[in-house]
Design an enzyme around this catalytic site. Structure first.
Site, PDB file in Angstrom:
ATOM      1  N   SER A   1       0.830  -1.214   0.000  1.00  0.00           N
ATOM      2  CA  SER A   1       0.000   0.000   0.000  1.00  0.00           C
ATOM      3  C   SER A   1       0.857   1.254   0.000  1.00  0.00           C
ATOM      4  O   SER A   1       0.571   2.212   0.698  1.00  0.00           O
ATOM      5  CB  SER A   1      -0.905  -0.003   1.230  1.00  0.00           C
ATOM      6  OG  SER A   1      -0.089  -0.077   2.382  1.00  0.00           O
TER       7      SER A   1
ATOM      8  N   ASN B   1       2.843   4.094  -2.700  1.00  0.00           N
ATOM      9  CA  ASN B   1       2.332   5.048  -3.677  1.00  0.00           C
ATOM     10  C   ASN B   1       1.645   4.329  -4.849  1.00  0.00           C
ATOM     11  O   ASN B   1       0.467   4.561  -5.154  1.00  0.00           O
ATOM     12  CB  ASN B   1       3.554   5.866  -4.152  1.00  0.00           C
ATOM     13  CG  ASN B   1       3.202   7.016  -5.043  1.00  0.00           C
ATOM     14  OD1 ASN B   1       3.790   7.179  -6.104  1.00  0.00           O
ATOM     15  ND2 ASN B   1       2.274   7.857  -4.638  1.00  0.00           N
ATOM     16  N   TRP B   2       2.324   3.405  -5.458  1.00  0.00           N
ATOM     17  CA  TRP B   2       1.755   2.669  -6.596  1.00  0.00           C
ATOM     18  C   TRP B   2       0.726   1.632  -6.118  1.00  0.00           C
ATOM     19  O   TRP B   2      -0.296   1.404  -6.761  1.00  0.00           O
ATOM     20  CB  TRP B   2       2.889   2.010  -7.384  1.00  0.00           C
ATOM     21  CG  TRP B   2       2.541   1.310  -8.669  1.00  0.00           C
ATOM     22  CD1 TRP B   2       3.097   0.143  -9.107  1.00  0.00           C
ATOM     23  CD2 TRP B   2       1.633   1.729  -9.723  1.00  0.00           C
ATOM     24  NE1 TRP B   2       2.594  -0.189 -10.347  1.00  0.00           N
ATOM     25  CE2 TRP B   2       1.695   0.769 -10.747  1.00  0.00           C
ATOM     26  CE3 TRP B   2       0.764   2.814  -9.873  1.00  0.00           C
ATOM     27  CZ2 TRP B   2       0.924   0.852 -11.913  1.00  0.00           C
ATOM     28  CZ3 TRP B   2      -0.003   2.899 -11.040  1.00  0.00           C
ATOM     29  CH2 TRP B   2       0.084   1.924 -12.030  1.00  0.00           C
TER      30      TRP B   2
ATOM     31  N   LYS C   1      15.123  -0.324 -16.374  1.00  0.00           N
ATOM     32  CA  LYS C   1      15.049   1.117 -16.698  1.00  0.00           C
ATOM     33  C   LYS C   1      15.377   1.978 -15.478  1.00  0.00           C
ATOM     34  O   LYS C   1      15.789   3.134 -15.622  1.00  0.00           O
ATOM     35  CB  LYS C   1      13.680   1.467 -17.292  1.00  0.00           C
ATOM     36  CG  LYS C   1      12.482   1.111 -16.424  1.00  0.00           C
ATOM     37  CD  LYS C   1      11.989   2.243 -15.590  1.00  0.00           C
ATOM     38  CE  LYS C   1      11.177   1.751 -14.413  1.00  0.00           C
ATOM     39  NZ  LYS C   1      10.410   2.753 -13.723  1.00  0.00           N
TER      40      LYS C   1
HETATM   41  N1  LIG Z   1       5.298   4.775  -7.311  1.00  0.00           N
HETATM   42  C1  LIG Z   1       5.291   4.641  -8.609  1.00  0.00           C
HETATM   43  O1  LIG Z   1       5.076   5.609  -9.341  1.00  0.00           O
HETATM   44  C2  LIG Z   1       5.506   3.284  -9.206  1.00  0.00           C
HETATM   45  C3  LIG Z   1       5.073   3.077 -10.497  1.00  0.00           C
HETATM   46  C4  LIG Z   1       5.250   1.837 -11.069  1.00  0.00           C
HETATM   47  C5  LIG Z   1       5.851   0.838 -10.333  1.00  0.00           C
HETATM   48  N2  LIG Z   1       6.275   1.058  -9.071  1.00  0.00           N
HETATM   49  C6  LIG Z   1       6.879  -0.061  -8.355  1.00  0.00           C
HETATM   50  O2  LIG Z   1       5.929  -0.575  -7.443  1.00  0.00           O
HETATM   51  C7  LIG Z   1       6.585  -1.156  -6.328  1.00  0.00           C
HETATM   52  C8  LIG Z   1       5.996  -0.599  -5.066  1.00  0.00           C
HETATM   53  O3  LIG Z   1       6.159   0.784  -5.060  1.00  0.00           O
HETATM   54  P1  LIG Z   1       5.205   1.732  -4.232  1.00  0.00           P
HETATM   55  O4  LIG Z   1       5.338   3.063  -4.916  1.00  0.00           O
HETATM   56  O5  LIG Z   1       3.849   1.175  -4.083  1.00  0.00           O
HETATM   57  O6  LIG Z   1       5.868   1.689  -2.802  1.00  0.00           O
HETATM   58  P2  LIG Z   1       6.621   2.893  -2.062  1.00  0.00           P
HETATM   59  O7  LIG Z   1       8.054   2.824  -2.390  1.00  0.00           O
HETATM   60  O8  LIG Z   1       5.871   4.155  -2.289  1.00  0.00           O
HETATM   61  O9  LIG Z   1       6.348   2.656  -0.533  1.00  0.00           O
HETATM   62  C9  LIG Z   1       7.041   1.852   0.279  1.00  0.00           C
HETATM   63  C10 LIG Z   1       6.081   0.794   0.769  1.00  0.00           C
HETATM   64  O10 LIG Z   1       6.848  -0.194   1.403  1.00  0.00           O
HETATM   65  C11 LIG Z   1       6.215  -0.513   2.619  1.00  0.00           C
HETATM   66  N3  LIG Z   1       7.184  -1.087   3.533  1.00  0.00           N
HETATM   67  C12 LIG Z   1       8.108  -0.452   4.276  1.00  0.00           C
HETATM   68  N4  LIG Z   1       8.783  -1.348   5.012  1.00  0.00           N
HETATM   69  C13 LIG Z   1       8.269  -2.567   4.701  1.00  0.00           C
HETATM   70  C14 LIG Z   1       8.560  -3.904   5.130  1.00  0.00           C
HETATM   71  N5  LIG Z   1       9.527  -4.173   6.004  1.00  0.00           N
HETATM   72  N6  LIG Z   1       7.835  -4.908   4.592  1.00  0.00           N
HETATM   73  C15 LIG Z   1       6.872  -4.656   3.673  1.00  0.00           C
HETATM   74  N7  LIG Z   1       6.551  -3.428   3.247  1.00  0.00           N
HETATM   75  C16 LIG Z   1       7.265  -2.398   3.766  1.00  0.00           C
HETATM   76  C17 LIG Z   1       5.638   0.780   3.080  1.00  0.00           C
HETATM   77  O11 LIG Z   1       4.645   0.565   4.035  1.00  0.00           O
HETATM   78  C18 LIG Z   1       5.065   1.304   1.781  1.00  0.00           C
HETATM   79  O12 LIG Z   1       3.811   0.732   1.551  1.00  0.00           O
HETATM   80  C19 LIG Z   1       8.068  -0.859  -6.509  1.00  0.00           C
HETATM   81  O13 LIG Z   1       8.689  -1.991  -7.064  1.00  0.00           O
HETATM   82  C20 LIG Z   1       8.082   0.266  -7.515  1.00  0.00           C
HETATM   83  O14 LIG Z   1       9.262   0.266  -8.290  1.00  0.00           O
HETATM   84  C21 LIG Z   1       6.102   2.266  -8.482  1.00  0.00           C
END
Ligand SMILES: NC(=O)c1ccc[n+]([C@@H]2O[C@H](COP(=O)([O-])OP(=O)(O)OC[C@H]3O[C@@H](n4cnc5c(N)ncnc54)[C@H](O)[C@@H]3O)[C@@H](O)[C@H]2O)c1
Length: 477
Positions: A128, A130-131, A323
């Site tokens: 949960s 950002n993405w 990328k």
């Molecule tokens: N944000 C974007 O724009 C975007 C877009 C496409 C893909 N992604 C990819 O999606 C994936 C997730 O990114 P995001 O943006 O949802 O996350 P994020 O990087 O925004 O947030 C970090 C998340 O990790 C969680 N976290 C922290 N410690 C943790 C632990 N010990 N165990 C489990 N969870 C923990 C946090 O609660 C939070 O939900 C990544 O691989 C990212 O590269 C992100």
């Protein structure tokens, strides 16, 4: 008199075939969204059905109950009817009035009616950030709207205490907003935040994995024996793990640890832009289960988020993963104050290394995949915006004196940087295979990130002439 089933069939034909389809899906056959509204309105008048929640919604339930004895599957049909009228409350302007959007021929006719009789799929989102929050919002929108999904979308939240002492999951459930990772965006009334991993995935048939890749192994361990054996998974995670036997893609890790099929979804997807419904595209990569790939398209696709699918899991996933290394390089040149020519050169060289690396590791990877949203489009957006570019820019401006770890904490508010870790993992493999000189950009990014070279080395690496690997695949570009 037409029975409810016949009515449902007519209604489905009149409904828009808005779902995006796979690369092999027909691009033609558009259905104008407005036509569906007109027909739905006509049907509404004929049958005195009204939207639930409207002042005369009781006539919906009375007509529903009067027909409930006519067919064994009438409850499923009623669910379908309810969902077809519910969208009125959440149809966005873009959804109804997207002029010229190629909405395709879709699969709602026969396929949808068959789905009414099957148990509706239950979607759970694991992560949960950002993405993850945006993925939950997309899935929740479609779950409310489509009869073959259960309404509720449960999201596993890695519990955090906010600065005001409240728990993040409580706040999400109270406000429908992930105030830490996606503030000011409503996730939807059918999103339930759950800090308990086991209950979050209970009875789920479609599991969406979306978290920083360093946590996936531990999460899979905890999920063993807790998920339905017939569940399908999709990974939205960008990154890879290095095992003793070489690189392990996250989709493979999920598949092997949990014994379930795992597709991937990648694309030019900066979460905050999709959260406010700006038009973008994404690519689902699947192994051999096209039917499930179609379902994933339905889970995420909207008129403003066009999803296609290709049968190339590794190609799609490696695009999304690699990328991020190129984005670090792009941020470094930004921090050095260099212009667009330099950045374009970095992107071109980076793309070539991405293709070569992918094809060396997985000869089945298709060149065409690099021209989908997951390939060139994601590379461009990540090098122009995105967190990897941002932190690398700051690293470069500080002349490499402050570490990426320190800047990540300072600039990303809990979000995780992927490019530096991926560069490290990729470099480990390049070294083990003696391929470093064939990947000067990837190797240099790692050397700069670990402070063995200054940021300026990013535009000097070409002095080390690339060496051709024996058996290098031909690139048909
Ligand atoms: N944000 C974007 O724009 C975007 C877009 C496409 C893909 N992604 C990819 O999606 C994936 C997730 O990114 P995001 O943006 O949802 O996350 P994020 O990087 O925004 O947030 C970090 C998340 O990790 C969680 N976290 C922290 N410690 C943790 C632990 N010990 N165990 C489990 N969870 C923990 C946090 O609660 C939070 O939900 C990544 O691989 C990212 O590269 C992100």
């Amino acid at each position: 008199m037409r029975g409810p089933r016949a009515f449902a069939r007519t209604l489905c034909r009149g409904a828009p075939a808005l779902w995006p389809r796979g690369r092999e899906g027909a691009r033609g056959g558009s259905v104008v969204a407005g036509a569906k509204n007109a027909q739905a309105q006509q049907l509404q008048q004929q049958t005195v059905l009204v939207c639930p929640g409207s002042p005369s919604s009781s006539s919906f339930s009375s007509s529903a109950s009067s027909s409930s004895s006519s067919s064994p599957s009438s409850s499923a049909v009623l669910l379908a009817l309810r969902k077809h009228f519910l969208p009125v409350s959440f149809h966005t302007a873009a959804w109804d009035m997207a002029p010229g959007l190629d909405v395709g021929s879709g699969t709602r006719d026969g396929g949808l009616l068959n789905s009414y009789e099957a148990e509706p799929d239950r979607v759970a989102v694991i992560g949960s950030g950002n993405w993850g929050s945006v993925a939950a919002r997309l899935a929740a929108t479609n779950a409310r709207r489509l009869p073959y999904f259960q309404d509720e979308v449960r999201v596993w939240v890695y519990e955090e205490k906010l600065s005001n002492g409240e728990l993040l999951s409580d706040v999400i459930n109270k406000t429908q907003e992930n105030v830490k990772y996606l503030p000011n965006v409503k996730l939807g009334p059918n999103v339930v935040a759950d800090p308990n991993l086991e209950t979050a995935v209970k009875n789920a048939t479609m599991l969406v994995f979306v978290m920083p890749h360093q946590f996936i192994e531990g999460i899979c361990q905890k999920l063993k024996g807790k998920i339905r054996p017939d569940a399908k998974a999709i990974s939205l995670i960008k990154g890879m793990e290095m095992g003793d036997d070489g690189p392990r893609l996250i989709s493979r890790e999920i598949s092997e640890q949990l014994g379930i099929d795992c597709s991937v979804l990648m694309g030019a997807n900066i979460a905050n832009e999709i959260a406010v419904e700006q038009f973008s595209e994404a690519t689902v990569g699947y192994r051999d289960d096209k039917e499930t790939a179609d379902k994933w398209v339905q889970v995420f696709g909207t008129p403003y988020f066009q999803v296609t699918h290709v049968q190339d899991v590794e190609g799609v996933e490696l695009c999304g993963t690699l990328k991020n290394i190129v984005a670090i390089a792009a941020g470094l040149v930004d921090g050095l104050g260099m212009g667009n020519n330099t950045k374009a050169a970095i992107m071109r060289i980076g793309l070539k290394e991405m293709i070569l690396f992918s094809k060396l590791l997985f000869p089945s990877v298709q060149d065409a995949t690099f021209f989908e949203s997951c390939g060139i489009a994601d590379l461009i957006t990540t090098c122009l915006g995105g967190r990897n570019r941002k932190v690398a820019d700051a690293f470069s401006k500080h002349g490499g004196k402050r570490s990426f770890d320190e800047l990540e904490v300072e600039l990303l508010n809990g979000q995780k940087l992927q490019g530096v870790l991926t560069a490290k993992e990729v470099f480990g493999l390049l070294k083990a295979k003696d391929w470093e000189e064939s990947f000067p950009l990837f190797s240099t990014v790692h050397a700069i990130a670990t402070r063995h070279l200054p940021p300026s080395a990013i535009v000097e690496y070409s002095e080390r002439a690339p060496r051709k690997i024996v058996g290098t695949p031909e690139l048909h570009l």
